[in-house]
Design a protein around this motif. Structure first.
Motif, PDB file in Angstrom:
ATOM      1  N   VAL A  30       0.842  -1.203   0.000  1.00 16.33           N
ATOM      2  CA  VAL A  30       0.000   0.000   0.000  1.00 16.33           C
ATOM      3  C   VAL A  30       0.876   1.253   0.000  1.00 16.33           C
ATOM      4  N   SER A  31       1.845   1.273   0.894  1.00 17.05           N
ATOM      5  CA  SER A  31       2.671   2.472   1.062  1.00 17.05           C
ATOM      6  C   SER A  31       3.558   2.719  -0.159  1.00 17.05           C
ATOM      7  N   ALA A  32       4.210   1.666  -0.663  1.00 16.71           N
ATOM      8  CA  ALA A  32       5.107   1.853  -1.805  1.00 16.71           C
ATOM      9  C   ALA A  32       4.339   2.204  -3.076  1.00 16.71           C
ATOM     10  N   ALA A  33       3.166   1.578  -3.280  1.00 14.96           N
ATOM     11  CA  ALA A  33       2.361   1.904  -4.460  1.00 14.96           C
ATOM     12  C   ALA A  33       1.862   3.338  -4.394  1.00 14.96           C
ATOM     13  N   ASN A  34       1.466   3.786  -3.222  1.00 15.30           N
ATOM     14  CA  ASN A  34       1.056   5.180  -3.066  1.00 15.30           C
ATOM     15  C   ASN A  34       2.208   6.121  -3.401  1.00 15.30           C
ATOM     16  N   ALA A  35       3.395   5.817  -2.884  1.00 15.04           N
ATOM     17  CA  ALA A  35       4.565   6.657  -3.157  1.00 15.04           C
ATOM     18  C   ALA A  35       4.874   6.695  -4.651  1.00 15.04           C
ATOM     19  N   LEU A  36       4.714   5.562  -5.322  1.00 11.90           N
ATOM     20  CA  LEU A  36       4.931   5.530  -6.772  1.00 11.90           C
ATOM     21  C   LEU A  36       3.895   6.393  -7.489  1.00 11.90           C
ATOM     22  N   GLY A  37       2.665   6.399  -7.003  1.00 11.93           N
ATOM     23  CA  GLY A  37       1.646   7.260  -7.581  1.00 11.93           C
ATOM     24  C   GLY A  37       1.994   8.730  -7.451  1.00 11.93           C
ATOM     25  N   VAL A  38       2.541   9.107  -6.313  1.00 15.32           N
ATOM     26  CA  VAL A  38       2.939  10.499  -6.104  1.00 15.32           C
ATOM     27  C   VAL A  38       4.014  10.905  -7.121  1.00 15.32           C
ATOM     28  N   VAL A  39       4.995  10.042  -7.316  1.00 16.60           N
ATOM     29  CA  VAL A  39       6.052  10.346  -8.291  1.00 16.60           C
ATOM     30  C   VAL A  39       5.459  10.487  -9.681  1.00 16.60           C
ATOM     31  N   GLY A  40       4.570   9.568 -10.062  1.00 19.54           N
ATOM     32  CA  GLY A  40       3.945   9.644 -11.370  1.00 19.54           C
ATOM     33  C   GLY A  40       3.176  10.927 -11.576  1.00 19.54           C
ATOM     34  N   LYS A  41       2.465  11.362 -10.562  1.00 23.61           N
ATOM     35  CA  LYS A  41       1.688  12.602 -10.668  1.00 23.61           C
ATOM     36  C   LYS A  41       2.608  13.796 -10.884  1.00 23.61           C
ATOM     37  N   TYR A  42       3.700  13.878 -10.136  1.00 17.78           N
ATOM     38  CA  TYR A  42       4.610  15.013 -10.285  1.00 17.78           C
ATOM     39  C   TYR A  42       5.338  14.976 -11.624  1.00 17.78           C
ATOM     40  N   ALA A  43       5.533  13.773 -12.172  1.00 21.01           N
ATOM     41  CA  ALA A  43       6.193  13.646 -13.468  1.00 21.01           C
ATOM     42  C   ALA A  43       5.209  13.769 -14.623  1.00 21.01           C
ATOM     43  N   SER A  44       3.944  14.079 -14.313  1.00 22.25           N
ATOM     44  CA  SER A  44       2.875  14.198 -15.318  1.00 22.25           C
ATOM     45  C   SER A  44       2.558  12.882 -16.017  1.00 22.25           C
ATOM     46  N   ASP A  45       2.898  11.770 -15.391  1.00 22.88           N
ATOM     47  CA  ASP A  45       2.503  10.445 -15.882  1.00 22.88           C
ATOM     48  C   ASP A  45       1.209  10.077 -15.162  1.00 22.88           C
ATOM     49  N   PHE A  46       0.106  10.702 -15.582  1.00 25.54           N
ATOM     50  CA  PHE A  46      -1.137  10.579 -14.837  1.00 25.54           C
ATOM     51  C   PHE A  46      -1.721   9.167 -14.902  1.00 25.54           C
ATOM     52  N   SER A  47      -1.561   8.496 -16.028  1.00 23.91           N
ATOM     53  CA  SER A  47      -2.053   7.121 -16.130  1.00 23.91           C
ATOM     54  C   SER A  47      -1.277   6.199 -15.191  1.00 23.91           C
ATOM     55  N   GLY A  48       0.055   6.372 -15.177  1.00 20.60           N
ATOM     56  CA  GLY A  48       0.872   5.581 -14.261  1.00 20.60           C
ATOM     57  C   GLY A  48       0.548   5.877 -12.814  1.00 20.60           C
ATOM     58  N   ALA A  49       0.304   7.155 -12.509  1.00 15.81           N
ATOM     59  CA  ALA A  49      -0.040   7.537 -11.139  1.00 15.81           C
ATOM     60  C   ALA A  49      -1.352   6.896 -10.716  1.00 15.81           C
ATOM     61  N   GLU A  50      -2.357   6.952 -11.588  1.00 13.43           N
ATOM     62  CA  GLU A  50      -3.648   6.359 -11.224  1.00 13.43           C
ATOM     63  C   GLU A  50      -3.526   4.853 -11.018  1.00 13.43           C
ATOM     64  N   ALA A  51      -2.772   4.173 -11.888  1.00 14.71           N
ATOM     65  CA  ALA A  51      -2.594   2.730 -11.729  1.00 14.71           C
ATOM     66  C   ALA A  51      -1.945   2.404 -10.388  1.00 14.71           C
ATOM     67  N   ALA A  52      -0.956   3.213  -9.994  1.00 16.79           N
ATOM     68  CA  ALA A  52      -0.281   2.976  -8.718  1.00 16.79           C
ATOM     69  C   ALA A  52      -1.217   3.237  -7.542  1.00 16.79           C
ATOM     70  N   TYR A  53      -1.964   4.346  -7.583  1.00 17.14           N
ATOM     71  CA  TYR A  53      -2.909   4.639  -6.503  1.00 17.14           C
ATOM     72  C   TYR A  53      -3.977   3.554  -6.405  1.00 17.14           C
ATOM     73  N   ARG A  54      -4.473   3.094  -7.548  1.00 13.48           N
ATOM     74  CA  ARG A  54      -5.505   2.057  -7.525  1.00 13.48           C
ATOM     75  C   ARG A  54      -4.944   0.746  -6.989  1.00 13.48           C
ATOM     76  N   ARG A  55      -3.693   0.453  -7.314  1.00 12.49           N
ATOM     77  CA  ARG A  55      -3.065  -0.744  -6.743  1.00 12.49           C
ATOM     78  C   ARG A  55      -2.987  -0.626  -5.216  1.00 12.49           C
ATOM     79  N   ALA A  56      -2.629   0.554  -4.744  1.00 12.60           N
ATOM     80  CA  ALA A  56      -2.574   0.773  -3.298  1.00 12.60           C
ATOM     81  C   ALA A  56      -3.949   0.600  -2.665  1.00 12.60           C
TER      82      ALA A  56
END
Length: 401
Positions: A178-204
């Motif tokens: 949960v924690s690592a996937a959330n952190a990956l989502g945060v990185v994706g959002k800041y890098a403008s990889d919104f699809s990757g961020a959503e996938a990571a948040y949903r995994r979390a």
């Protein structure tokens, strides 16, 4: 909008390396080695208890007190000769979390580097689940600092490695995932990889839903971050219900004067702003600012970010003098905390240029915008929305990009 970590302090497990004492030991029968072993064990127990107290202080919104308590834990370990063991790593990870919360990013980088060096120096991470969990937490903290420095590729690679290891050892339905996937989502959002961020948040969120007793505060953090992602996509209709639900969970558990609730207010204010609900946005931002100033003081990173949000809101309503005043306050803090070349400072410069241009001072606005464009281009990936916005602002001002 700032994102939040979701790992709760209770997820940091005790990692006592000093040998446990089996049975009672009388003074007359205690050898020097046994006495030292007992002293080391007691020091480790005391240090980990202080670590837990420090994280509890952080969770209650008192990071300064938490940092003092955690430092006491390190001192206890140092006096017992245990500054290079697993217990020290556990306390150092907590110290780095508190330092980051206080905006002491340089100190946090040194602290977490020390923790990782100890872990890499021969501790049996692969044979001890508690140690592996601490390793995951240390890697997450370092990835967060890499993100702040604009090194998104390094942060993503680090977090993917953490996710692979955590999922293999603890299972997909674990707080480590949960924690690592959330952190990956945060990185994706800041890098403008919104699809990757959503996938990571949903995994979390999927991993959290599979846990038997999911912490409502962890769920609140994920809802906050999903709301922030919707804001980045310009989708206020999807974001507002997520942000409101997250804030309601946190407000019920922590109370309205908690910094985490203030972060939720900031996120919700940004979504209200996007929806054109300017009065609601201003009220949310002002409440958040009052909490941050009360809890952290006037020079904290969160104060700067809230002032930046208020500045953009004022500018969008045509109050350019107020926007300039708030923007300059935000910029002073960000340059002091993050450095003058940080991307957040660059974005604040860009918005400050717009506020100055709105008052007819085009030459000054051009200088500010040129500085902003240089910073954003250097710190963000090509094609990032902030880089594009800076180029458009320069074009409006008649400055070659």
């Amino acid at each position: 909008m700032s994102e939040v970590a979701v790992l709760s302090p209770g997820e940091v497990l005790p990692v006592t390396t000093a040998p446990a004492v089996q049975g009672a030991v009388t003074c007359s029968g205690t050898t020097h080695g046994e006495s030292a072993s007992l002293a080391g064990h007691l020091a480790a127990v005391e240090a980990l208890d202080l670590r837990d107290q420090a994280l509890a202080a952080l969770d209650s919104g008192s990071p300064d007190a938490g940092l003092t308590i955690a430092a006491s834990g390190l001192a206890v370990l140092g006096a017992a000769g245990l500054r290079a063991g697993a217990d020290a790593v556990a306390v150092l990870v907590a110290v780095a979390e508190i330092e980051e919360c206080l905006g002491l990013f340089g100190d946090a980088a040194v602290t977490i580097a020390t923790a990782i060096a100890i872990l890499d120096g021969g501790l049996p991470v692969d044979r001890d689940d508690d140690l592996l969990l601490v390793w995951c937490q240390a890697q997450e903290r370092l990835a967060g600092l890499e993100r702040l420095a604009g090194d998104f590729d390094a942060a993503r690679a680090r977090l993917r490695a953490v996710l692979d290891r955590a999922s293999a050892v603890f299972g997909e339905a674990s707080m480590a995932v949960v924690s690592a996937a959330n952190a990956l989502g945060v990185v994706g959002k800041y890098a403008s990889d919104f699809s990757g961020a959503e996938a990571a948040y949903r995994r979390a969120m999927t991993a959290l839903d599979a846990l038997p007793c999911a912490d409502p505060l962890v769920r609140a953090g994920l809802l906050h971050n999903l709301g922030g992602l919707a804001h980045s996509r310009g989708d206020f209709a999807a974001g507002i219900p997520l942000a409101e639900a997250g804030m309601a969970l946190r407000d019920a558990r922590l109370g309205g004067d908690h910094p985490d609730v203030a972060r939720d207010l900031n996120a919700l204010g940004a979504l209200y702003h996007l929806a054109g609900r300017f009065d609601d946005a201003a009220a949310a931002y002002r409440r958040a600012l009052a909490v941050f100033e009360h809890r952290y003081g006037p020079g904290h990173f969160e104060v700067a970010m809230t002032c930046a949000n208020l500045a953009v809101l004022a500018s969008d309503q045509g109050d350019f003098p107020e926007a300039e005043s708030l923007g300059r306050r935000s910029l002073r803090i960000l340059q002091a905390v993050l450095g003058p070349a940080d991307a957040e400072a660059g974005l604040t410069l860009l918005n400050l240029g717009a506020a100055v241009a709105g008052q007819g001072r085009r030459a000054e606005a051009a200088r500010l915008t040129t500085r902003a464009a240089a910073i954003l281009t250097a710190r963000l990936p090509a094609g990032h929305p902030h880089v594009a916005a800076a180029a458009e602002a320069l074009e409006r001002l008649g400055v070659p990009s």
